[in-house]
Design a protein around this motif. Structure first.
Motif, PDB file in Angstrom:
ATOM      1  N   ASP A   1      40.591 -31.427 -21.783  1.00  0.00           N
ATOM      2  CA  ASP A   1      41.132 -32.627 -21.911  1.00  0.00           C
ATOM      3  C   ASP A   1      42.128 -32.458 -20.796  1.00  0.00           C
ATOM      4  O   ASP A   1      42.816 -33.529 -20.222  1.00  0.00           O
ATOM      5  CB  ASP A   1      42.001 -32.718 -23.147  1.00  0.00           C
ATOM      6  CG  ASP A   1      41.388 -32.525 -24.537  1.00  0.00           C
ATOM      7  OD1 ASP A   1      40.528 -33.712 -24.331  1.00  0.00           O
ATOM      8  OD2 ASP A   1      41.341 -31.674 -25.285  1.00  0.00           O
ATOM      9  N   ALA A   2      42.565 -31.189 -20.210  1.00  0.00           N
ATOM     10  CA  ALA A   2      43.517 -31.277 -19.168  1.00  0.00           C
ATOM     11  C   ALA A   2      43.139 -29.983 -18.233  1.00  0.00           C
ATOM     12  O   ALA A   2      42.320 -29.280 -18.415  1.00  0.00           O
ATOM     13  CB  ALA A   2      44.764 -31.013 -20.016  1.00  0.00           C
ATOM     14  N   VAL A   3      44.081 -30.026 -17.158  1.00  0.00           N
ATOM     15  CA  VAL A   3      44.182 -28.759 -16.099  1.00  0.00           C
ATOM     16  C   VAL A   3      45.478 -28.343 -16.383  1.00  0.00           C
ATOM     17  O   VAL A   3      46.406 -29.007 -16.494  1.00  0.00           O
ATOM     18  CB  VAL A   3      43.668 -29.289 -14.892  1.00  0.00           C
ATOM     19  CG1 VAL A   3      44.739 -30.194 -14.230  1.00  0.00           C
ATOM     20  CG2 VAL A   3      43.783 -27.918 -13.841  1.00  0.00           C
TER      21      VAL A   3
ATOM     22  N   VAL B   1      48.837 -34.744  -9.986  1.00  0.00           N
ATOM     23  CA  VAL B   1      47.597 -34.236 -10.471  1.00  0.00           C
ATOM     24  C   VAL B   1      46.753 -35.059 -11.248  1.00  0.00           C
ATOM     25  O   VAL B   1      47.338 -35.869 -11.921  1.00  0.00           O
ATOM     26  CB  VAL B   1      47.972 -33.040 -11.447  1.00  0.00           C
ATOM     27  CG1 VAL B   1      46.639 -32.404 -12.242  1.00  0.00           C
ATOM     28  CG2 VAL B   1      48.786 -31.674 -10.731  1.00  0.00           C
ATOM     29  N   ARG B   2      45.555 -35.057 -10.660  1.00  0.00           N
ATOM     30  CA  ARG B   2      44.532 -36.222 -11.231  1.00  0.00           C
ATOM     31  C   ARG B   2      43.239 -35.536 -11.698  1.00  0.00           C
ATOM     32  O   ARG B   2      42.681 -34.803 -11.073  1.00  0.00           O
ATOM     33  CB  ARG B   2      44.271 -37.297 -10.222  1.00  0.00           C
ATOM     34  CG  ARG B   2      45.500 -38.205  -9.936  1.00  0.00           C
ATOM     35  CD  ARG B   2      45.035 -39.407  -9.220  1.00  0.00           C
ATOM     36  NE  ARG B   2      43.820 -39.290  -8.353  1.00  0.00           N
ATOM     37  CZ  ARG B   2      44.189 -38.996  -7.075  1.00  0.00           C
ATOM     38  NH1 ARG B   2      45.478 -38.858  -6.578  1.00  0.00           N
ATOM     39  NH2 ARG B   2      43.202 -39.044  -6.151  1.00  0.00           N
ATOM     40  N   VAL B   3      43.007 -35.840 -12.980  1.00  0.00           N
ATOM     41  CA  VAL B   3      41.773 -35.370 -13.579  1.00  0.00           C
ATOM     42  C   VAL B   3      41.124 -36.455 -14.424  1.00  0.00           C
ATOM     43  O   VAL B   3      41.723 -37.115 -14.828  1.00  0.00           O
ATOM     44  CB  VAL B   3      41.891 -33.997 -14.454  1.00  0.00           C
ATOM     45  CG1 VAL B   3      42.523 -32.972 -13.609  1.00  0.00           C
ATOM     46  CG2 VAL B   3      42.950 -34.439 -15.684  1.00  0.00           C
ATOM     47  N   GLN B   4      39.680 -36.261 -14.592  1.00  0.00           N
ATOM     48  CA  GLN B   4      38.955 -37.173 -15.315  1.00  0.00           C
ATOM     49  C   GLN B   4      38.267 -36.398 -16.370  1.00  0.00           C
ATOM     50  O   GLN B   4      37.543 -35.514 -16.230  1.00  0.00           O
ATOM     51  CB  GLN B   4      37.940 -37.867 -14.234  1.00  0.00           C
ATOM     52  CG  GLN B   4      36.802 -38.724 -14.956  1.00  0.00           C
ATOM     53  CD  GLN B   4      35.746 -39.189 -14.092  1.00  0.00           C
ATOM     54  OE1 GLN B   4      35.931 -39.109 -12.924  1.00  0.00           O
ATOM     55  NE2 GLN B   4      35.106 -40.049 -14.619  1.00  0.00           N
ATOM     56  N   ALA B   5      38.440 -37.134 -17.602  1.00  0.00           N
ATOM     57  CA  ALA B   5      37.808 -36.454 -18.777  1.00  0.00           C
ATOM     58  C   ALA B   5      36.170 -36.865 -19.009  1.00  0.00           C
ATOM     59  O   ALA B   5      35.950 -38.011 -18.368  1.00  0.00           O
ATOM     60  CB  ALA B   5      38.516 -36.575 -19.925  1.00  0.00           C
TER      61      ALA B   5
ATOM     62  N   PRO C   1      32.817 -37.372 -21.640  1.00  0.00           N
ATOM     63  CA  PRO C   1      32.155 -37.323 -23.369  1.00  0.00           C
ATOM     64  C   PRO C   1      31.999 -35.855 -23.634  1.00  0.00           C
ATOM     65  O   PRO C   1      31.571 -35.105 -22.829  1.00  0.00           O
ATOM     66  CB  PRO C   1      31.264 -38.210 -23.316  1.00  0.00           C
ATOM     67  CG  PRO C   1      31.332 -39.047 -22.176  1.00  0.00           C
ATOM     68  CD  PRO C   1      31.962 -38.187 -21.268  1.00  0.00           C
ATOM     69  N   GLY C   2      31.956 -35.613 -24.980  1.00  0.00           N
ATOM     70  CA  GLY C   2      31.438 -34.169 -25.474  1.00  0.00           C
ATOM     71  C   GLY C   2      32.450 -32.984 -25.127  1.00  0.00           C
ATOM     72  O   GLY C   2      33.409 -33.314 -24.894  1.00  0.00           O
ATOM     73  N   ASN C   3      31.706 -32.038 -25.000  1.00  0.00           N
ATOM     74  CA  ASN C   3      32.577 -30.652 -24.876  1.00  0.00           C
ATOM     75  C   ASN C   3      32.629 -30.181 -23.307  1.00  0.00           C
ATOM     76  O   ASN C   3      32.632 -29.029 -23.162  1.00  0.00           O
ATOM     77  CB  ASN C   3      31.892 -29.336 -25.764  1.00  0.00           C
ATOM     78  CG  ASN C   3      33.018 -28.529 -26.045  1.00  0.00           C
ATOM     79  OD1 ASN C   3      34.274 -28.810 -26.354  1.00  0.00           O
ATOM     80  ND2 ASN C   3      32.622 -27.231 -26.038  1.00  0.00           N
ATOM     81  N   GLN C   4      32.425 -31.405 -22.544  1.00  0.00           N
ATOM     82  CA  GLN C   4      32.463 -31.072 -20.874  1.00  0.00           C
ATOM     83  C   GLN C   4      33.881 -30.621 -20.601  1.00  0.00           C
ATOM     84  O   GLN C   4      35.202 -31.331 -20.936  1.00  0.00           O
ATOM     85  CB  GLN C   4      31.789 -31.904 -20.269  1.00  0.00           C
ATOM     86  CG  GLN C   4      30.604 -32.271 -20.736  1.00  0.00           C
ATOM     87  CD  GLN C   4      29.826 -33.495 -19.886  1.00  0.00           C
ATOM     88  OE1 GLN C   4      29.503 -33.341 -18.757  1.00  0.00           O
ATOM     89  NE2 GLN C   4      29.358 -34.449 -20.481  1.00  0.00           N
ATOM     90  N   LEU C   5      33.955 -29.868 -19.474  1.00  0.00           N
ATOM     91  CA  LEU C   5      35.402 -29.708 -18.743  1.00  0.00           C
ATOM     92  C   LEU C   5      35.738 -30.869 -17.984  1.00  0.00           C
ATOM     93  O   LEU C   5      34.940 -31.495 -17.604  1.00  0.00           O
ATOM     94  CB  LEU C   5      35.313 -28.510 -17.850  1.00  0.00           C
ATOM     95  CG  LEU C   5      35.040 -27.161 -18.507  1.00  0.00           C
ATOM     96  CD1 LEU C   5      34.963 -25.883 -17.609  1.00  0.00           C
ATOM     97  CD2 LEU C   5      36.002 -26.746 -19.616  1.00  0.00           C
TER      98      LEU C   5
END
Length: 228
Positions: free
Chosen positions: A41-43, A13-17, A19-23
Motif C-alpha cells: 500500500d505504501a513506501v 513521494v509518488r507510488v502506484q498500487a 491489485p492483489g498482494n503485489q508491492l
C-alpha cells in the motif's frame, strides 16, 4: 508538527498500487529522502534531519488504509510491541523508526530467531485484542527482531474481522521445522516460492506438515543455495 518543514518533500513521494498482494511501484522519491521499505500500500522513507522517524507514504486509492492504520495506532496507545505514531498528513503517517532485521531477513541471513520472539508476539496479540482490535496479517516481514525482542509492524488490517491464520501457521512451522534450518541461510528465491505456494492453498485443507515437506526435502539435498 516537527516534520512540517519537510512536508513538501514527503508529499512529493509518488507510488502506484497494484491489485492483489503485489508491492507498490515507486514512481518518485526525492533525492533528499532515503527509502526504508516497500509494501503493498505504501513506501516508507526517512529524511536525514529526522533520523528517529519515518514517513509511510500511501499510494492513491489507499487512503482508507492510511486512515485505518492511524485509528489502530490511536487505539493501541503506548506499548513496547509497536512503533509510535506521531501524526498523519494528507497522504502519509509519521512513525518511529524501528531498527532490526525482520524475521524474513533473519531466515534469509541465517540469524537465529529466539523462542521468546514467539512468546512476545503472542503477548502482543492478546494486547491487541484487549483494545478491541484484530491482529491480522502477521507474517515474517511484519515482525522485527529488535535487540532480542519482538516489534510488530503494519497494523493496517487490525480493524478487519476474521482470522487469516498466517501467524498460527508460522508458529507451527517454527515448532516443527525451524530447528532443522536454525542458523542456516535460506535463499530468498526459495522463500518466495514457499510464500507463493502458501497463498495457493485453501485454509480448509491446509496442513503445515504436508506443506513444508517438499521444501525441507529440497534443503536437505543440499541444493538450498542455488536455483534449480
Amino acid at each position: 508538527m516537527f516534520w512540517s518543514w519537510i512536508q513538501p518533500l514527503i508529499e512529493s513521494v509518488r507510488v502506484q498500487a497494484h491489485p492483489g498482494n503485489q508491492l507498490v511501484t515507486i514512481l518518485h522519491i526525492p533525492k533528499e529522502m532515503e527509502k526504508i521499505g516497500v509494501g503493498t500500500d505504501a513506501v516508507v522513507v526517512r529524511h536525514p534531519s529526522e533520523p528517529r522517524v519515518v514517513f509511510k507514504c500511501y499510494a492513491p486509492g489507499r487512503e482508507q488504509k492510511r486512515l485505518n492504520e492511524y485509528e489502530v495506532y490511536r487505539r493501541l496507545g503506548d506499548t513496547p510491541y509497536f512503533p509510535v505514531c506521531f501524526g498523519m498528513g494528507d497522504s502519509f503517517l509519521v512513525l518511529s523508526y524501528e531498527q532490526g532485521p525482520t524475521l524474513y531477513e533473519c531466515v534469509s541471513q541465517g540469524i537465529v530467531i529466539p523462542e521468546n520472539i514467539i512468546t512476545e508476539v503472542e503477548v502482543a496479540r492478546r494486547y491487541v485484542r484487549s483494545r478491541g482490535l484484530n491482529p491480522r496479517d502477521l507474517h515474517l516481514k511484519n515482525v522485527l527482531l529488535q535487540e532480542g525482542h519482538a516489534k510488530l509492524l503494519d497494523v493496517s488490517e487490525y480493524l478487519q474481522s476474521g482470522d487469516d491464520a498466517r501467524w498460527d501457521h508460522l508458529v507451527q512451522g517454527y515448532r516443527l521445522f525451524y530447528p532443522l534450518i536454525r542458523g542456516r541461510k535460506v535463499p530468498v528465491w526459495l522463500m518466495e516460492r514457499v510464500k507463493k505456494t502458501y497463498f495457493q492453498h485453501s485454509a480448509e485443507e491446509f496442513s503445515v506438515q504436508e506443506f513444508a515437506r517438499p521444501f525441507l526435502h529440497f534443503l536437505h539435498r543440499g541444493q538450498g543455495q542455488d536455483r534449480p
